[in-house]
Every structure is written in structure tokens, then in C-alpha cells.
Scaffold this active site. Sequence first.
Site, PDB file in Angstrom:
ATOM      1  N   SER A 607       0.846  -1.184   0.000  1.00 36.27           N
ATOM      2  CA  SER A 607       0.000   0.000   0.000  1.00 36.27           C
ATOM      3  C   SER A 607       0.883   1.236   0.000  1.00 36.27           C
ATOM      4  O   SER A 607       2.005   1.225   0.520  1.00 36.27           O
ATOM      5  CB  SER A 607      -0.889   0.020   1.244  1.00 36.27           C
ATOM      6  OG  SER A 607      -1.555   1.254   1.388  1.00 36.27           O
ATOM      7  N   TYR A 620      -3.667   0.238  10.174  1.00 44.71           N
ATOM      8  CA  TYR A 620      -3.563  -0.246   8.790  1.00 44.71           C
ATOM      9  C   TYR A 620      -2.187   0.065   8.209  1.00 44.71           C
ATOM     10  O   TYR A 620      -1.503  -0.802   7.662  1.00 44.71           O
ATOM     11  CB  TYR A 620      -4.654   0.406   7.943  1.00 44.71           C
ATOM     12  CG  TYR A 620      -4.538   0.138   6.474  1.00 44.71           C
ATOM     13  CD1 TYR A 620      -4.906  -1.090   5.931  1.00 44.71           C
ATOM     14  CD2 TYR A 620      -4.049   1.125   5.606  1.00 44.71           C
ATOM     15  CE1 TYR A 620      -4.800  -1.331   4.575  1.00 44.71           C
ATOM     16  CE2 TYR A 620      -3.944   0.893   4.237  1.00 44.71           C
ATOM     17  CZ  TYR A 620      -4.319  -0.344   3.727  1.00 44.71           C
ATOM     18  OH  TYR A 620      -4.209  -0.588   2.383  1.00 44.71           O
TER      19      TYR A 620
END
Length: 731
Positions: A607, A620
Site C-alpha cells: 500500500s 492499517y
Amino acid sequence: MQSSWLCRPTFTGQSGSDSMAQSTQDAMTVETLVAADAAIPFAVPTSRWDDAHAATLSPAELLLYRSNLLGSDLTVTNFGGGNTSAKLTQTDPLSGAAVEVLWVKGSGGDIGSMKLDGFATLYQEKLLGLEAHYAGPDDDDKMVGYLPHCTFNLNGRAASIDTPLHSLLPFAHVDHVHPDAIIALAASSGGEAATQEIWGGKIGWLPWKRPGYTLGVMLRDYVRANPQVEGVMLAGHGIICWADSAKACYEHTVQLIADAANYLNAKLASKPAFGGQKVAPNPDRAAIAADLMPRLRGFMTGARRKLGHWSDDAEALEFAGSVQFERLAALGTSCPDHFLRTKIAPLTLDPARLQDDAYLAGKIADYRAMYAAYYERCKRANSPAMRDSNPVVVLVPGVGRITFATDKTTARLAGEFYGNAINVMRGAEAIGEYIALDEQEAFDIEYWLLEEAKLQRMPAPKPMVGKIALVTGGAGGIGAATAARFLREGACVVLADRDATAAEDVRAGFAKQYGKDMVRAVACDVTDEAQVQAAFAYAAREFGGLDILVANAGIASSAPIEQTTLELWDRNFDVLAQGYFLTAKHAWGLLKRMKEQGGTSVVFIGSKNAVAAAAGASAYASAKAAANHLARCLALEGAPEGIRVNVVNPDAVIKGSKIWDGDWRKERAASNKIDAGEELEAHYRNRSMLKRDVLPEDIAEAAYWLGSEASAKSTGNMINVDAGNVQAFTR
């Protein structure tokens, strides 16, 4: 035993199933049958002709209907086997005259699935005139070259070498099939006597002759000399029969097979098959196959990697566990259709030595040496170069049959054909001694120049043929897009996803698009080590190992630090860090096996947040950062093993993403104080340097590049696919 049983389909175990669940009932049937030491019976076909449907069909459509009925019934013929014909009256497009046209299955087709364009059409008069060019058996190959000159109506479908069997017979409808029950008679020392006993002279017998024009002449002359016969057994490779109508021909063919099956079943009932059982089915055979197949695959050399197919059907377990196993396996197969798929003989393994890598490597090396010696003994001055010398069929008592080829469909079909060969041996031994193809005859078929020309005409394989990829989160947007990218280039793919229903839906769609052999689905929660381990065992059992892991399964959460609970923190790390760790850990052993074949690849879907800080998403982003650093560590460990490890960092993949369909979308919209709909998408698009949407297919393209040989010299790298984000620059 019910007469409607189909030997192979009835006793199929879990291997190759479209379902993620193992059929315990089928497995129990195999265990019970083999344990009973009772011979597996031959299936007895019955007519499936539908008069009402047939009445709506044209003469050509009736031929197709008959062909499809025969070919779709595995009691009648095997995949790609057999051929059918009809002599039909048609209008010559040049002269306008009515002419007799032979419609016959074209080269390389399958009568079970073919359409009308699968038939070659040829002027019957011209075919009969070809005999003027025939001077004897040495002209067989030459005669094939004349067939295109007989083409009717510019039909581009090539005629097969069996065309003379149909053209030289005077009958309107002709079937030539080679079901197991028939080949069992044709490949037995007692076959000719059995043929006489079953049909009382109505079915003739011709000795072995390789398919071609000479066999057609022999058949024509035999029928002329024996006008009472209604068909002829061709020793070694099947039966040919005829009738005056499509229905009568179909039902005649089916009845002959039923007669042979009933006769053999009566003989089999009186004694155990193959001398009885010596090795019982191993209850752990699925786990053994999963462990064994990648190791065998790793020892097989060649230009392309092999794909495997495991079968623990009753035929394989009965044969490999029998007293006569080693003797009969060494003889090889009999029918040319079987032999072309399975090679000169199978490789047999000692079930007590399967954990010994030196033993396995030695057995494969010995097989290659045996095959090379066979080639040298039998080659002729104009023989093509020696082909792949690795075994195709591997038989293991108690475990079953494993087959290897450069693509999954070929591996599966090779296994099915060897299953046919086992049935043939069982029946042949019940009435006499099994007779395999003579070695020189076998070589001349395998290295037939016409067969070589057919191989040379085949299109070049796609770049990923022979490769196996497992994609976690395979039912999601990025996962499914990545799987599709690999499938499009010829790779086989296992979709691993915690949502079993969604994974199966995606698999079913891909199966329709790319073929059922290419893709599998398995339920897998990446936070559960047992499920992860089982998923890789499944990949090994279904395809033979692993070449590419795409770790993609993920979640997303957004919360300020004060609202980030320990549960939320742990959940992110369980899936995004521990999940990646577990999948890499259990893929590692499979990936290492392919070091000598050019190495393997791991791709983490990371990510932008793994390299760029994100407010309100600490759990996250931290978990993603941990996974990215794990990838760098694994790149160091993997390099000596030929395992490359790289990362793709997406950003804002909103369209088509399951993650963005849930709370994450609302949370990120709230964090940015904007609407969760189109305004959110516009926000992320305009935030990027290139002002473009990032789609699952964009991530898939990067994952594919890192998994392919195009990136063979890249490891420890990160590729950002984010339309440009200065915060995420890695250097």
C-alpha cells in the site's frame, strides 16, 4: 454392480474437482471396492438415441448427433478418440451435379464436443481413385498427402489418417471407436478367440497394422472376402462397424461394446484382477501426493515446467496395488491413442522411499536414460529429434496415478488415457495375456513424421504455460484481476479466499473463460495457519507445486489513535502482517523446489500507506509497513534459493475493490470531510500527480510483471501504482 456405472467418472476422487470440497462418499467407494479385492467391472452402455430429436435433423446434423452421442459417453470412446463418417449426396458447387461426399471426423477433433465444422468433406469418387497412386505399405505417408486434393467445397478441415478406413468401405455410415472393453479384446492373446465366441463370426479380426491407407485396403479386402461380417476388430486399436442409417450405426456400435463388456465382466467375476491386491490404498494418500508432486516436478528438466495431475480413482489404486503391477506397467500401453498420451512406459515408485530425494532424483534420471536408449535403439534416418525424456505417468502403490505435462489439460488427459490402459490390461488378462505395442511400432507412432508435422503446426505456447500461481484474496477486486492477468498468459491459478462462495463464483467465471483445468478455488483465512498450509497442499495436489505467490488478502480500517482499539490493531496485524508471513512461510518449501528450473516469485500487494504516513489509519499503515519490511527480509533469504520477493504498492483503488465497498470508504470520506460517493473518487483522483483513477487491473499488471520472467533480475523492489504520490516516493 449396476450396468450403468462409468468406470472413471463413478470412482473419481477429489483430484481435479471443480468443487472445493472432497467427496468423502467417492473416496469410501474406492476404499471399499479395492479392499474387497473384486475386479472393477466394465461399464455397459445403452442407447441414448432420441427419435423425436433426430427427426428434426438434416443428414449432416444426424451424423453430428450420432458422433456427439458416441463421443460424450466414456463407455464408448475416450477424449479425442474414434472417428465417424457418412456418405451423403450433395450438389457439386462447380458442376451443379449430385455427387457423393464423405463426411468424416477431421484430424485432431473430438467426436464428443465437435461441431459440423469438425468434419472433413471429400469427394468420394476422388477418394476411391487414389488407389491408382498406391503401390504398397511404404506409401502410407505419401497417400496422406493426396487427401487435400479430394476436398469438397473448399472445406479447410484436414482429413485424418483414418479417412481410408471410411472411404474404402462401401457402407453409408461407419463408426470406428476404441472403448476399453473393445481394446481389452484387441490387446489380448485370447482376443481373437473371444471375438469368435461373443459374435459367432459376425465380427471379423484383422492383425495389428498401423493406421493408414494400407490398413484401409486390408479392411476393404477382408470385408469383400467375408461379406457376412457386420464389423471388424482391429487388433491393438479398436473396432469398426457400419450400417445403412445413422441410428442403426449408432445402436450397432453401442451394442457391440455392451456385448464385449458383458463378456469381460463374466470373466472378471471369477478371479481377482491383476493377481489380487498387495498394497492397500493409503488413507493419507492425498497428503502424500501433495508432498510428492512438487518434489518430482522439481527434478524434471526441460524447456518448460511441468504441471501435474493426481488421480486416486479405483483403477489407479487397484492396478498400482496389485500383484502383477510391476510386470504389466513395464509393458506399456497398447492402443495408439493411449500410447501417444502416456509415453513408452510409466515410472513406478516404491511407496516406502517417497521421502528420499536422492531416490526420486535417481529414478527420474534413470527414466530419462531409459527413454534416450529407447530413442537410440529405434530411431530411423529421418526421425525427428528426441523429445522430452521425462516421464508422463508416475504410479505409486497405495497413492495412485500422477501425470505430468507442460499444460494441465494434457496432464489430466494423459492420466485419463492411462486409466483406459489399466482397464484394457484388466480385461485382456482376464481372457489371456495382455499384449502391448511392439517397441519399434510404438516408436514409429510416437515419432511418425505426420505426427511431428502436426506438432509443428501447433501455435507457440503462451509465456506463462507451465507456471502455477496462488493468489490470496483471490475473490476480491485486485486478487481477481491479478488472477485473470496470469490466466490470460497461460498460467494455472489457485484462488484462495476466506469467502468460499465468492471464490467459487470467481472460479466458475474464469473456468468458462479460460477452461476448467486452468483454475481452482480453495477456502483460506490467512490468519489461520492450518488453512494456509492446507491451501498450499491443495495447490500442490491439483497442479504439482507453486511458482508464484501473490499475497493480496487484506482489510482496511480507519480510526484516530484514541479510537483504535487493541482488537482493531491486532486484526490489522493478523491479516496484513501475520497473514503475509504465514502465506510466505508455507509457500517457501514449494518455491524452493523450482530453483533448478529458473527460480520463483513472491509478490506482496502492499500500500502507499506502507511508505507514506497516514493520519487516522495508524493500525492499517503500520501493518502494511511491517509486511513491506518482511518482503525485504524475505528477498535476502530467498535469493540463494532463486526466490524473488517484490512489492506492489497501490493507492486509492476504489473502483472494483471490495475493501472500498465497506466501512473503509465511509471512514476515509469522513476523515477527509467529503461525501463517500463520487466526491471521494474525485478526491483521490485529483490528489494524484497524474490525475488518473487507479484500477485493479493496473495493480494486476504490476503483479504480473513481477511474477513473470520479464523481471527475472528484480528482487527486493517496490513498484508504486498510485498515479503519482510524492509522499510515497521510495527514494
